[in-house]
Design a protein around this motif. Structure first.
Motif, PDB file in Angstrom:
ATOM      1  N   LEU A  91      12.905  93.019  85.021  1.00 59.05           N
ATOM      2  CA  LEU A  91      12.456  93.135  83.637  1.00 59.05           C
ATOM      3  C   LEU A  91      13.556  92.633  82.710  1.00 59.05           C
ATOM      4  O   LEU A  91      14.749  92.795  83.008  1.00 59.05           O
ATOM      5  N   LEU A  92      13.156  92.060  81.610  1.00 55.62           N
ATOM      6  CA  LEU A  92      14.108  91.634  80.594  1.00 55.62           C
ATOM      7  C   LEU A  92      14.887  92.854  80.119  1.00 55.62           C
ATOM      8  O   LEU A  92      14.322  93.926  79.915  1.00 55.62           O
ATOM      9  N   SER A  93      16.200  92.696  79.970  1.00 54.25           N
ATOM     10  CA  SER A  93      17.051  93.788  79.507  1.00 54.25           C
ATOM     11  C   SER A  93      17.857  93.301  78.309  1.00 54.25           C
ATOM     12  O   SER A  93      17.940  92.092  78.062  1.00 54.25           O
ATOM     13  N   PRO A  94      18.457  94.232  77.546  1.00 56.89           N
ATOM     14  CA  PRO A  94      19.246  93.795  76.383  1.00 56.89           C
ATOM     15  C   PRO A  94      20.319  92.767  76.743  1.00 56.89           C
ATOM     16  O   PRO A  94      20.590  91.859  75.957  1.00 56.89           O
ATOM     17  N   SER A  95      20.889  92.869  77.939  1.00 56.50           N
ATOM     18  CA  SER A  95      21.954  91.930  78.319  1.00 56.50           C
ATOM     19  C   SER A  95      21.432  90.529  78.645  1.00 56.50           C
ATOM     20  O   SER A  95      22.210  89.579  78.703  1.00 56.50           O
ATOM     21  N   THR A  96      20.119  90.380  78.859  1.00 58.38           N
ATOM     22  CA  THR A  96      19.573  89.065  79.205  1.00 58.38           C
ATOM     23  C   THR A  96      18.701  88.472  78.095  1.00 58.38           C
ATOM     24  O   THR A  96      18.122  87.409  78.271  1.00 58.38           O
ATOM     25  N   VAL A  97      18.620  89.144  76.937  1.00 52.61           N
ATOM     26  CA  VAL A  97      17.773  88.663  75.839  1.00 52.61           C
ATOM     27  C   VAL A  97      18.211  87.288  75.357  1.00 52.61           C
ATOM     28  O   VAL A  97      17.380  86.382  75.185  1.00 52.61           O
ATOM     29  N   ASP A  98      19.518  87.080  75.130  1.00 56.52           N
ATOM     30  CA  ASP A  98      19.983  85.791  74.597  1.00 56.52           C
ATOM     31  C   ASP A  98      19.653  84.630  75.530  1.00 56.52           C
ATOM     32  O   ASP A  98      19.107  83.614  75.099  1.00 56.52           O
ATOM     33  N   ALA A  99      19.963  84.786  76.819  1.00 58.04           N
ATOM     34  CA  ALA A  99      19.690  83.707  77.785  1.00 58.04           C
ATOM     35  C   ALA A  99      18.190  83.449  77.899  1.00 58.04           C
ATOM     36  O   ALA A  99      17.751  82.298  77.983  1.00 58.04           O
ATOM     37  N   THR A 100      17.398  84.518  77.878  1.00 60.78           N
ATOM     38  CA  THR A 100      15.949  84.373  77.989  1.00 60.78           C
ATOM     39  C   THR A 100      15.377  83.684  76.757  1.00 60.78           C
ATOM     40  O   THR A 100      14.524  82.799  76.868  1.00 60.78           O
ATOM     41  N   ALA A 101      15.845  84.073  75.574  1.00 63.74           N
ATOM     42  CA  ALA A 101      15.373  83.440  74.334  1.00 63.74           C
ATOM     43  C   ALA A 101      15.691  81.942  74.345  1.00 63.74           C
ATOM     44  O   ALA A 101      14.872  81.124  73.912  1.00 63.74           O
ATOM     45  N   ARG A 102      16.858  81.568  74.867  1.00 65.27           N
ATOM     46  CA  ARG A 102      17.206  80.135  74.957  1.00 65.27           C
ATOM     47  C   ARG A 102      16.240  79.395  75.891  1.00 65.27           C
ATOM     48  O   ARG A 102      15.771  78.306  75.577  1.00 65.27           O
ATOM     49  N   VAL A 103      15.945  79.992  77.043  1.00 66.85           N
ATOM     50  CA  VAL A 103      15.026  79.360  77.994  1.00 66.85           C
ATOM     51  C   VAL A 103      13.645  79.201  77.359  1.00 66.85           C
ATOM     52  O   VAL A 103      13.023  78.143  77.449  1.00 66.85           O
ATOM     53  N   LEU A 104      13.159  80.261  76.711  1.00 72.95           N
ATOM     54  CA  LEU A 104      11.840  80.182  76.075  1.00 72.95           C
ATOM     55  C   LEU A 104      11.815  79.118  74.981  1.00 72.95           C
ATOM     56  O   LEU A 104      10.864  78.341  74.878  1.00 72.95           O
ATOM     57  N   THR A 105      12.861  79.067  74.162  1.00 73.38           N
ATOM     58  CA  THR A 105      12.929  78.064  73.095  1.00 73.38           C
ATOM     59  C   THR A 105      12.963  76.663  73.693  1.00 73.38           C
ATOM     60  O   THR A 105      12.255  75.760  73.232  1.00 73.38           O
ATOM     61  N   ASP A 106      13.761  76.478  74.740  1.00 75.13           N
ATOM     62  CA  ASP A 106      13.858  75.161  75.395  1.00 75.13           C
ATOM     63  C   ASP A 106      12.524  74.705  75.985  1.00 75.13           C
ATOM     64  O   ASP A 106      12.270  73.516  76.094  1.00 75.13           O
ATOM     65  N   HIS A 107      11.674  75.665  76.384  1.00 75.30           N
ATOM     66  CA  HIS A 107      10.381  75.329  76.984  1.00 75.30           C
ATOM     67  C   HIS A 107       9.239  75.375  75.966  1.00 75.30           C
ATOM     68  O   HIS A 107       8.072  75.367  76.341  1.00 75.30           O
ATOM     69  N   GLY A 108       9.573  75.442  74.688  1.00 76.81           N
ATOM     70  CA  GLY A 108       8.557  75.330  73.648  1.00 76.81           C
ATOM     71  C   GLY A 108       7.692  76.560  73.455  1.00 76.81           C
ATOM     72  O   GLY A 108       6.535  76.450  73.053  1.00 76.81           O
ATOM     73  N   PHE A 109       8.230  77.756  73.746  1.00 71.76           N
ATOM     74  CA  PHE A 109       7.472  78.981  73.508  1.00 71.76           C
ATOM     75  C   PHE A 109       7.020  79.009  72.055  1.00 71.76           C
ATOM     76  O   PHE A 109       7.794  78.777  71.140  1.00 71.76           O
ATOM     77  N   SER A 110       5.724  79.258  71.843  1.00 69.92           N
ATOM     78  CA  SER A 110       5.209  79.310  70.481  1.00 69.92           C
ATOM     79  C   SER A 110       4.203  80.444  70.366  1.00 69.92           C
ATOM     80  O   SER A 110       3.636  80.902  71.357  1.00 69.92           O
ATOM     81  N   VAL A 111       4.039  80.877  69.150  1.00 72.26           N
ATOM     82  CA  VAL A 111       3.063  81.907  68.825  1.00 72.26           C
ATOM     83  C   VAL A 111       2.173  81.328  67.742  1.00 72.26           C
ATOM     84  O   VAL A 111       2.661  80.927  66.687  1.00 72.26           O
ATOM     85  N   PHE A 112       0.874  81.264  68.013  1.00 72.20           N
ATOM     86  CA  PHE A 112      -0.082  80.674  67.077  1.00 72.20           C
ATOM     87  C   PHE A 112       0.349  79.271  66.663  1.00 72.20           C
ATOM     88  O   PHE A 112       0.182  78.866  65.524  1.00 72.20           O
ATOM     89  N   GLY A 113       0.942  78.536  67.602  1.00 71.19           N
ATOM     90  CA  GLY A 113       1.355  77.163  67.347  1.00 71.19           C
ATOM     91  C   GLY A 113       2.650  77.029  66.566  1.00 71.19           C
ATOM     92  O   GLY A 113       3.025  75.941  66.167  1.00 71.19           O
ATOM     93  N   ILE A 114       3.360  78.123  66.371  1.00 70.39           N
ATOM     94  CA  ILE A 114       4.612  78.106  65.628  1.00 70.39           C
ATOM     95  C   ILE A 114       5.742  78.460  66.589  1.00 70.39           C
ATOM     96  O   ILE A 114       5.669  79.446  67.319  1.00 70.39           O
ATOM     97  N   SER A 115       6.789  77.644  66.589  1.00 70.78           N
ATOM     98  CA  SER A 115       7.913  77.856  67.495  1.00 70.78           C
ATOM     99  C   SER A 115       9.212  77.843  66.700  1.00 70.78           C
ATOM    100  O   SER A 115       9.565  76.832  66.107  1.00 70.78           O
ATOM    101  N   THR A 116       9.892  78.982  66.666  1.00 67.71           N
ATOM    102  CA  THR A 116      11.211  79.062  66.045  1.00 67.71           C
ATOM    103  C   THR A 116      12.107  79.925  66.913  1.00 67.71           C
ATOM    104  O   THR A 116      11.632  80.791  67.659  1.00 67.71           O
ATOM    105  N   THR A 117      13.398  79.710  66.809  1.00 68.57           N
ATOM    106  CA  THR A 117      14.352  80.505  67.570  1.00 68.57           C
ATOM    107  C   THR A 117      14.266  81.971  67.165  1.00 68.57           C
ATOM    108  O   THR A 117      14.301  82.869  68.016  1.00 68.57           O
ATOM    109  N   ALA A 118      14.153  82.237  65.863  1.00 68.24           N
ATOM    110  CA  ALA A 118      14.089  83.625  65.377  1.00 68.24           C
ATOM    111  C   ALA A 118      12.839  84.332  65.900  1.00 68.24           C
ATOM    112  O   ALA A 118      12.895  85.510  66.287  1.00 68.24           O
ATOM    113  N   LEU A 119      11.727  83.634  65.928  1.00 67.31           N
ATOM    114  CA  LEU A 119      10.479  84.209  66.440  1.00 67.31           C
ATOM    115  C   LEU A 119      10.626  84.551  67.925  1.00 67.31           C
ATOM    116  O   LEU A 119      10.280  85.648  68.361  1.00 67.31           O
TER     117      LEU A 119
END
Length: 196
Positions: free
Chosen positions: A4-32
């Motif tokens: 499971l995602l843990s506080p210590s892996t949030v940053d690395a996971t967010a980078r992977v998701l951003t790099d792979h174009g994770f979007s919500v309702f067609g909107i993709s931002t690092t903060a989201l």
């Protein structure tokens, strides 16, 4: 190792998701992306699993239980994002209605649409994303992540899981077939349904 995602892996996971174009309702931002990851480490947040080799995140899978309810609460906490979504959705609503009226294509199974994508229920989860790094594809990591995710979702009372897949995403279609999903296609998008 899948965990499971843990506080210590949030940053690395967010980078992977951003790099792979994770979007919500067609909107993709690092903060989201970071906000969704932060929610996932909270109790009753999205179920987010990562596959790691050493310190490197090689895969991520995110599913949201009772997604319509979750996103309403998310939008309340993030009003500027909500405004962007509303503006975008108003522009696309006519196209969605036309696309859905087209029905299920011959190669699909109408049973994949037995549960409405927008259904709000604590017993229904929607997969937001499953991604495996190119260096780890083809070795069963996606299937392992799904099996682990299904266990976590069952523990939360989920009985039905939905996913949407772009028609051109043959690797994802193959993964969903391999892991026993029912698939149906409308236009350029597949819907997958998995009963747990």
């Amino acid at each position: 190792m899948i965990e499971l995602l843990s506080p210590s892996t949030v940053d690395a996971t967010a980078r992977v998701l951003t790099d792979h174009g994770f979007s919500v309702f067609g909107i993709s931002t690092t903060a989201l992306t970071r906000s969704v990851c932060d929610d996932a480490v909270r109790e009753n947040g999205p179920v987010a699993l990562i596959a790691r080799v050493g310190d490197e995140v090689r895969g991520v899978a995110v599913a949201i239980v009772d997604a319509p309810r979750y996103w309403k609460k998310f939008m309340f906490r993030h009003p500027l994002f909500a405004c962007r979504v509303l503006g975008k959705r108003n522009k696309s609503s006519r196209n969605d209605a036309e696309r859905l009226a087209a029905g299920v294509d011959a190669e699909g199974d109408a049973a994949a649409f037995a549960v409405n994508w927008n259904e709000s229920s604590p017993h229904v989860a929607r997969v937001s994303l499953i991604v495996v790094s190119s260096s780890s594809r083809g070795c069963g990591l996606g299937a392992e992540m799904y099996e682990a995710m299904f266990d976590h979702l069952r523990a939360r009372g989920v009985v039905t899981v939905l996913a949407r897949i772009g028609a051109a995403n043959t690797a994802s279609l193959q993964l969903h077939r391999k892991t026993g999903w029912t698939l149906g296609r409308r236009g350029a998008r597949w819907q997958a349904l998995k009963e747990l």
